[in-house]
Motif scaffolding. Structure first.
Motif, mmCIF file in Angstrom:
data_model
loop_
_atom_site.group_PDB
_atom_site.id
_atom_site.type_symbol
_atom_site.label_atom_id
_atom_site.label_comp_id
_atom_site.label_asym_id
_atom_site.label_seq_id
_atom_site.Cartn_x
_atom_site.Cartn_y
_atom_site.Cartn_z
ATOM 1 N N LEU A 17 0.823 -1.203 0.000
ATOM 2 C CA LEU A 17 0.000 0.000 0.000
ATOM 3 C C LEU A 17 0.860 1.258 0.000
ATOM 4 O O LEU A 17 0.543 2.245 -0.674
ATOM 5 C CB LEU A 17 -0.929 -0.011 1.217
ATOM 6 C CG LEU A 17 -2.061 -1.045 1.180
ATOM 7 C CD1 LEU A 17 -2.745 -1.146 2.533
ATOM 8 C CD2 LEU A 17 -3.077 -0.688 0.104
ATOM 9 N N ASN A 18 1.959 1.231 0.742
ATOM 10 C CA ASN A 18 2.826 2.409 0.823
ATOM 11 C C ASN A 18 3.591 2.663 -0.474
ATOM 12 O O ASN A 18 4.015 3.789 -0.731
ATOM 13 C CB ASN A 18 3.809 2.261 1.987
ATOM 14 C CG ASN A 18 3.157 2.514 3.328
ATOM 15 O OD1 ASN A 18 2.313 3.399 3.467
ATOM 16 N ND2 ASN A 18 3.525 1.740 4.326
ATOM 17 N N GLY A 22 0.570 8.170 -3.980
ATOM 18 C CA GLY A 22 -0.339 8.895 -3.104
ATOM 19 C C GLY A 22 0.257 10.237 -2.721
ATOM 20 O O GLY A 22 1.380 10.567 -3.128
ATOM 21 N N SER A 51 2.177 10.987 10.330
ATOM 22 C CA SER A 51 1.383 9.759 10.354
ATOM 23 C C SER A 51 1.144 9.278 11.780
ATOM 24 O O SER A 51 0.089 8.711 12.089
ATOM 25 C CB SER A 51 2.095 8.666 9.550
ATOM 26 O OG SER A 51 1.382 7.455 9.591
ATOM 27 N N HIS A 54 -2.106 10.269 13.349
ATOM 28 C CA HIS A 54 -3.249 9.436 13.011
ATOM 29 C C HIS A 54 -3.191 8.083 13.705
ATOM 30 O O HIS A 54 -4.226 7.513 14.067
ATOM 31 C CB HIS A 54 -3.320 9.247 11.495
ATOM 32 C CG HIS A 54 -3.506 10.520 10.741
ATOM 33 N ND1 HIS A 54 -4.659 11.281 10.823
ATOM 34 C CD2 HIS A 54 -2.677 11.188 9.905
ATOM 35 C CE1 HIS A 54 -4.539 12.344 10.056
ATOM 36 N NE2 HIS A 54 -3.345 12.314 9.495
ATOM 37 N N LYS A 124 -7.595 11.276 4.830
ATOM 38 C CA LYS A 124 -7.619 9.937 4.248
ATOM 39 C C LYS A 124 -6.722 8.989 5.030
ATOM 40 O O LYS A 124 -6.996 7.787 5.104
ATOM 41 C CB LYS A 124 -7.183 9.989 2.783
ATOM 42 C CG LYS A 124 -8.289 10.416 1.841
ATOM 43 C CD LYS A 124 -7.895 10.134 0.400
ATOM 44 C CE LYS A 124 -9.085 10.344 -0.519
ATOM 45 N NZ LYS A 124 -8.763 10.029 -1.921
ATOM 46 N N THR A 125 -5.639 9.508 5.596
ATOM 47 C CA THR A 125 -4.769 8.672 6.407
ATOM 48 C C THR A 125 -5.520 8.185 7.637
ATOM 49 O O THR A 125 -5.417 7.008 8.018
ATOM 50 C CB THR A 125 -3.513 9.451 6.837
ATOM 51 O OG1 THR A 125 -2.833 9.929 5.687
ATOM 52 C CG2 THR A 125 -2.576 8.568 7.634
ATOM 53 N N PHE A 128 -7.934 5.581 6.560
ATOM 54 C CA PHE A 128 -7.203 4.371 6.191
ATOM 55 C C PHE A 128 -6.908 3.540 7.438
ATOM 56 O O PHE A 128 -7.159 2.325 7.468
ATOM 57 C CB PHE A 128 -5.904 4.750 5.484
ATOM 58 C CG PHE A 128 -4.957 3.596 5.286
ATOM 59 C CD1 PHE A 128 -5.164 2.683 4.263
ATOM 60 C CD2 PHE A 128 -3.866 3.428 6.127
ATOM 61 C CE1 PHE A 128 -4.296 1.614 4.086
ATOM 62 C CE2 PHE A 128 -3.002 2.365 5.943
ATOM 63 C CZ PHE A 128 -3.216 1.459 4.919
ATOM 64 N N LEU A 132 -8.471 -0.132 8.103
ATOM 65 C CA LEU A 132 -7.559 -1.264 7.965
ATOM 66 C C LEU A 132 -7.195 -1.925 9.291
ATOM 67 O O LEU A 132 -7.241 -3.156 9.411
ATOM 68 C CB LEU A 132 -6.283 -0.813 7.252
ATOM 69 C CG LEU A 132 -5.226 -1.900 7.031
ATOM 70 C CD1 LEU A 132 -5.739 -2.958 6.060
ATOM 71 C CD2 LEU A 132 -3.929 -1.294 6.518
#
Length: 213
Positions: A17-18, A22, A51, A54, A124-125, A128, A132
């Motif tokens: 994903l990373n 993005g 990050s 979040h 969005k982070t 996510f 997830l």
């Protein structure tokens, strides 16, 4: 704590994903094109720190605010887009000194702060992590809070080598540009164009979502 096989599979998924394009790795690319790989590495560190905001929010359930407060979600999303647009315009308006063959440099501290804000204001982070992390957590493994924290840290840490790859790749492009007399101007314009396009994409995506709702 989740068993090792769950953590390994989760880490593999996080790496995939990373590596997908993005906002984060596009920002690293823009900064590396403008100033070289070191700036890209600093940007990657700032993004990782952003990050963590979040990760901590998700681990205590605060990320749910973005899910149940659409107005706040939209507001934060547009604030992030506006900041990216601001950074892009700064690149586009800059006038590097072509005589020395280098574009105007930003300090590592400024790069870190900018990249931190880019990631910390990206809702969005938050969504996510909210979507997830619970898929890999289980109450039978122990308290959910620490599990979500560990899983979130895996996502954040696995993003760093991915961003470093982007920075190194962009630095190769930068070296090619350096062979041209107008390279600094090209670097600034390309970096600014990436950020402005990214901001416009975010705003356009939000407009489509509002139109379809």
């Amino acid at each position: 704590m989740p068993p090792i096989e769950v953590l390994v599979s989760f880490t593999f998924a996080a790496l995939l994903l990373n590596l997908s394009p993005g906002p984060s790795n596009l920002y690293v690319m823009a900064r590396s094109l403008a100033q070289g790989p070191e700036a890209g590495f600093v940007a990657a560190a700032g993004l990782a720190a952003g990050s963590l905001v979040h990760v901590l929010a998700a681990s205590v359930g605060l990320a749910a605010v973005f899910l149940y407060a659409p107005v706040l979600f939209t507001a934060v999303k547009l604030v992030g887009a506006a900041y990216l647009l601001y950074l892009g315009v700064q690149y586009l308006r800059s006038q590097p000194d072509l005589s020395v063959g280098q574009s105007a440099k930003r300090s590592n501290g400024r790069i870190f702060r900018e990249s931190f804000l880019v990631e910390a204001t990206n809702p969005k982070t938050a969504l996510f992590f909210l979507a997830l992390l619970p898929q890999f957590a289980d109450a039978s493994y122990g308290p959910l809070g620490p599990q979500l924290l560990v899983l979130g840290l895996i996502v954040t840490l696995s993003a760093v080598p991915c961003d470093i790859i982007v920075a190194l790749g962009a630095s190769r492009v930068r070296r090619w540009l350096a062979a041209h007399p107008r390279a600094p101007l090209i670097q600034e314009r390309v970096s600014g164009g990436i950020l402005v396009a990214l901001a416009m994409f975010i705003v356009g995506e939000e407009a489509v979502a509002q139109w379809q709702s």
